[in-house]
Scaffold this motif. Sequence first.
Motif, PDB file in Angstrom:
ATOM      1  N   ARG A 176     -14.278   4.078 -61.926  1.00  0.00           N
ATOM      2  CA  ARG A 176     -13.577   4.614 -60.760  1.00  0.00           C
ATOM      3  C   ARG A 176     -14.560   5.482 -59.989  1.00  0.00           C
ATOM      4  NH1 ARG A 176      -8.142   7.453 -61.003  1.00  0.00           N
ATOM      5  NH2 ARG A 176      -8.867   8.419 -62.933  1.00  0.00           N
ATOM      6  N   GLN A 219     -11.205   3.102 -56.297  1.00  0.00           N
ATOM      7  CA  GLN A 219     -10.723   3.794 -57.485  1.00  0.00           C
ATOM      8  C   GLN A 219      -9.210   3.664 -57.648  1.00  0.00           C
ATOM      9  OE1 GLN A 219     -12.090   5.233 -54.820  1.00  0.00           O
ATOM     10  NE2 GLN A 219     -11.036   7.125 -54.215  1.00  0.00           N
ATOM     11  N   ASP A 220      -8.483   3.513 -56.535  1.00  0.00           N
ATOM     12  CA  ASP A 220      -7.030   3.335 -56.607  1.00  0.00           C
ATOM     13  C   ASP A 220      -6.666   1.986 -57.217  1.00  0.00           C
ATOM     14  OD1 ASP A 220      -7.056   5.742 -55.304  1.00  0.00           O
ATOM     15  OD2 ASP A 220      -6.052   5.018 -53.477  1.00  0.00           O
ATOM     16  N   TYR A 224      -4.384   1.488 -60.581  1.00  0.00           N
ATOM     17  CA  TYR A 224      -3.131   0.730 -60.566  1.00  0.00           C
ATOM     18  C   TYR A 224      -3.134  -0.336 -61.661  1.00  0.00           C
ATOM     19  CZ  TYR A 224       1.051  -1.529 -58.752  1.00  0.00           C
ATOM     20  OH  TYR A 224       2.313  -2.040 -58.626  1.00  0.00           O
ATOM     21  N   GLU A 236     -12.725   9.462 -63.038  1.00  0.00           N
ATOM     22  CA  GLU A 236     -13.366   9.346 -61.732  1.00  0.00           C
ATOM     23  C   GLU A 236     -14.817   9.794 -61.822  1.00  0.00           C
ATOM     24  OE1 GLU A 236     -11.096  11.445 -58.814  1.00  0.00           O
ATOM     25  OE2 GLU A 236      -9.611   9.837 -58.632  1.00  0.00           O
TER      26      GLU A 236
END
Length: 290
Positions: A176, A219-220, A224, A236
């Motif tokens: 991420r 990163q989203d 998910y 992250e």
Amino acid sequence: MKLMAFGLGYSATAALRRLAPKEAIGTTRSAAKAAALAPLAEMHLFDGSGGTADALRPALSGVTHIIVSIAPSEGSDGGDRVLPVLAEALADRKSLASIAYLSTVGVYGDHGGAWVDETSDCRPKSARSVARLKAESQWLAFGARVGVPVAVLRLSGIYGPGRNAFVNLMEGSARRLVKPGQVFNRIHVEDIAAAVERAFATKAGGLFNITDDEPAPPQDVVAYAAELMGAPPPPEQDFETADLSPMARSFYGENKRVANGLGKSALGLAYAYPNYRSAFDRMWAEGSWR
């Protein structure tokens, strides 16, 4: 339909399966890949050289449709690998009805996160995107010369079975990376296949962005997928300090939001996977991510 697929890789294979032509010819540079793909198409080795082109010419007889999915050569003499050695042979094929050239949204370069469409300036930064833009022009010029429509399909980040965030999470390779303001578009391989099908059906020519509806931070997307799997997402990482290959880092040097309206209106393309969330929901439920 007699289909010629120059570069029968991940995307072109999906298109071939969807189109189910009466005859199919494919090329690859690898003898092992040719053997693996033999059940799908009559396979030939082709690397852009004159020798492999000579061996391929007889197979071009009666070809009606062409998919080009070969990476261009780079450098001062870079560009398409097919036309320098096979343009005249292809021009002689009176059966030829339509060509689809699989390109990349990378030809737009960096637009600072702004929206781009097919009328936007192309500002390619990497050598591969510069070469791709040249190859696009070469195929469009060839189509104009011989009177055959060429649809240049500019693809965003490709995913699908075996190539997605679920696989990366399972393998432990998912990351991420966070770069403020950075977004990417994506495209499921089945929507690429549908775009090729629509380009052939409509005999469309010109430029078309083939991409999902929702540019999103990378990163989203990983987070998910991890949520659907019931797995903890990787931590992250700051993009600036992350250990990345030069190629991986170069992707983050281009930031844009890619519009797809023309493909919908001109090709009649309806996306089966319009954004990463609906795509991942379906892929996880079906098990089609493997």
